[in-house]
Scaffold this active site. Structure first.
Site, PDB file in Angstrom:
ATOM      1  N   LYS A  47       0.850  -1.202   0.000  1.00 34.65           N
ATOM      2  CA  LYS A  47       0.000   0.000   0.000  1.00 34.65           C
ATOM      3  C   LYS A  47       0.881   1.246   0.000  1.00 34.65           C
ATOM      4  O   LYS A  47       2.095   1.158   0.219  1.00 34.65           O
ATOM      5  CB  LYS A  47      -0.930  -0.027   1.205  1.00 34.65           C
ATOM      6  CG  LYS A  47      -0.225  -0.046   2.544  1.00 34.65           C
ATOM      7  CD  LYS A  47      -1.209  -0.246   3.674  1.00 34.65           C
ATOM      8  CE  LYS A  47      -0.469  -0.367   4.994  1.00 34.65           C
ATOM      9  NZ  LYS A  47      -1.140   0.213   6.112  1.00 34.65           N
ATOM     10  N   ARG A 143      -9.703  -0.578  15.469  1.00 36.37           N
ATOM     11  CA  ARG A 143      -9.456   0.292  14.316  1.00 36.37           C
ATOM     12  C   ARG A 143     -10.349  -0.163  13.177  1.00 36.37           C
ATOM     13  O   ARG A 143     -11.307   0.516  12.834  1.00 36.37           O
ATOM     14  CB  ARG A 143      -7.966   0.228  13.951  1.00 36.37           C
ATOM     15  CG  ARG A 143      -7.529   1.258  12.953  1.00 36.37           C
ATOM     16  CD  ARG A 143      -6.062   1.190  12.639  1.00 36.37           C
ATOM     17  NE  ARG A 143      -5.682  -0.010  11.891  1.00 36.37           N
ATOM     18  CZ  ARG A 143      -4.542  -0.138  11.217  1.00 36.37           C
ATOM     19  NH1 ARG A 143      -3.655   0.846  11.211  1.00 36.37           N
ATOM     20  NH2 ARG A 143      -4.267  -1.233  10.558  1.00 36.37           N
ATOM     21  N   TYR A 265      18.426  29.280   8.232  1.00 36.89           N
ATOM     22  CA  TYR A 265      17.286  30.096   8.687  1.00 36.89           C
ATOM     23  C   TYR A 265      17.196  30.139  10.207  1.00 36.89           C
ATOM     24  O   TYR A 265      17.406  29.116  10.882  1.00 36.89           O
ATOM     25  CB  TYR A 265      15.979  29.487   8.186  1.00 36.89           C
ATOM     26  CG  TYR A 265      15.657  29.782   6.740  1.00 36.89           C
ATOM     27  CD1 TYR A 265      15.521  31.089   6.290  1.00 36.89           C
ATOM     28  CD2 TYR A 265      15.450  28.737   5.847  1.00 36.89           C
ATOM     29  CE1 TYR A 265      15.206  31.346   4.962  1.00 36.89           C
ATOM     30  CE2 TYR A 265      15.132  28.982   4.527  1.00 36.89           C
ATOM     31  CZ  TYR A 265      15.011  30.293   4.089  1.00 36.89           C
ATOM     32  OH  TYR A 265      14.689  30.549   2.789  1.00 36.89           O
ATOM     33  N   MET A 313      13.958  24.211   2.181  1.00 43.26           N
ATOM     34  CA  MET A 313      13.120  23.458   1.234  1.00 43.26           C
ATOM     35  C   MET A 313      13.973  22.586   0.296  1.00 43.26           C
ATOM     36  O   MET A 313      13.659  21.429   0.050  1.00 43.26           O
ATOM     37  CB  MET A 313      12.259  24.421   0.409  1.00 43.26           C
ATOM     38  CG  MET A 313      11.248  23.714  -0.453  1.00 43.26           C
ATOM     39  SD  MET A 313      10.280  24.839  -1.463  1.00 43.26           S
ATOM     40  CE  MET A 313       9.246  25.628  -0.264  1.00 43.26           C
TER      41      MET A 313
END
Ligand code: PLP
Length: 374
Positions: A47, A143, A265, A313
């Site tokens: 999955k 669940r 940063y 990023m």
């Protein structure tokens, strides 16, 4: 990574960060699971795009390794897995069950829904009794799956199952990563009791952590995901599985900074001594989660290079203090690999989440798997 130097042939183009996925390692992990449970078959959970590594490549590699049972969460993932199998025979189970509108789609791709409650069970009996399925008992996770009352109703009415093509009974362990957790034994006892009422149907109980528990947990078919991809199902014990994925990213700049200089940063890192640092072309857009700046590290030629300051990023800065050879732009830094667990921990998450969040802009390189045995 064998060599941290850029191949001169690559120097014309800017080297792009890449995700290297080792299909042979995934196959060896599959074989290691088979050895853990020689009395059971080994399936594969693929999955979420095979835990982020790419179902289109991972599914055929596992089929080559002998896997004939796959598990996905969604019908769309099942369709992708069926396509990846390219005509090879295998069962594909869909954990999240089905909606009546999906029945045609399930049939077309020969996908088997996992029945998670009695409503769905009766719907299947009414709408598609011939469609192969699995029945999921919830033995303590609360669940998905038939809870205790629904399980008892099924046990009390065994005729309900007659006429249905039930290919598997399953349940899922909540705490298999903690071998001594008392819930493991309670779930085992509840599952064994339900299963004993339908002894002719194959049973599947163990995920990766369950495969590392004793043989009572193995039943007929293992259902591992994480271990195939090199994750550590039971932290604290030795990991018998090999790393299957690493990030490789080129150094863009190398610089010396002096005691008192900051990096990145927010200026959260301040050098306490003169040091050499490198800026590397990968960042949180690639899945190098920002939080793993605190304690995370990469490697150059096997030597650890701690991440310093905030991950940006597209860029990450590392400390070169321990690297004894000269580092230059174009040299490669690797992340994850054997370090996937500590990186996930540094990011305050688990290996599963780290893997499925790996970014999409990587150039993906698949190291070939072994071909299927004839
Ligand atoms: C129902 C079910 N079975 C098996 C697995 C595989 O678990 P693991 O990746 O821990 O082996 C999962 C994963 O989340 C699951 O949800």
């Amino acid at each position: 990574m064998n060599d941290s130097k850029t191949d001169p042939a690559d120097r014309g183009a800017q080297p792009a960060p890449r995700l290297v996925i080792d299909l042979a390692a995934i196959q060896r992990n599959y074989a290691a699971l088979q050895r853990l449970a020689p009395g059971a078959q080994t399936g594969a959970v693929v999955k979420a795009n095979a835990y982020g590594l790419g179902a289109a490549r991972v599914v055929p590699a596992l089929a080559d390794a002998g896997c004939r049972t796959f598990y996905v969460a969604h019908t769309t993932e099942g369709r992708e897995a069926r396509e990846a199998l390219a005509g090879r025979e295998a069962d594909i189970f869909v954990f999240n069950g089905f909606w009546p509108s999906e029945l045609d789609s399930l049939r077309e791709a020969r996908l088997f829904p996992v029945i998670n409650d009695l409503h769905q069970f009766h719907q299947l009996r009414e709408l598609a009794p011939d469609l192969p399925c699995a029945i999921h008992f919830d033995t303590g996770m609360n669940r998905l799956g038939l809870g205790p009352n629904a399980t008892q109703s099924l046990i009390d009415n065994p005729d309900w199952i007659e006429g249905l093509d039930v290919r598997q009974l399953m349940s899922h362990l909540a705490c298999s990563h903690e071998p001594d957790h008392p819930l493991n034994a309670r779930q085992l006892q509840r599952f064994a009791r339900a299963r004993a009422c339908f002894p002719e149907i194959p049973a599947s109980f163990a995920n990766s952590g369950g495969a590392m528990l004793d043989a009572r947990y193995h039943f007929d078919i293992l259902r591992p995901g994480l271990a195939l991809y090199g994750g550590h199902p039971a932290p604290g014990q030795d990991n018998p599985f090999e790393p299957a994925v690493r990030i490789e990213a080129p150094v863009l700049q190398v610089r010396r900074i002096a005691a008192g200089d900051c990096a990145g940063y927010g200026a959260i890192f301040t050098a306490t001594h003169d040091m050499q640092i490198a800026t590397v072309a990968t960042g949180y857009a690639d899945g190098l989660v920002r939080a793993c700046g605190d304690g995370g590290y990469g490697r150059i030629g096997g030597v650890k290079v701690p991440i310093i300051g905030r991950i940006s990023m597209d860029l990450t800065t590392v400390d070169l203090s321990e690297v004894s050879t000269p580092v230059e732009p174009g040299d490669w830094v690797s992340f994850l690999g054997e370090d996937v667990e500590p990186m996930a921990q540094a990011a305050h998450t688990i290996t599963y989440e780290f893997l499925v969040r790996l970014g999409q802009r990587f150039q993906r390189t698949y190291l070939p798997g072994l071909p299927a045995a004839e």
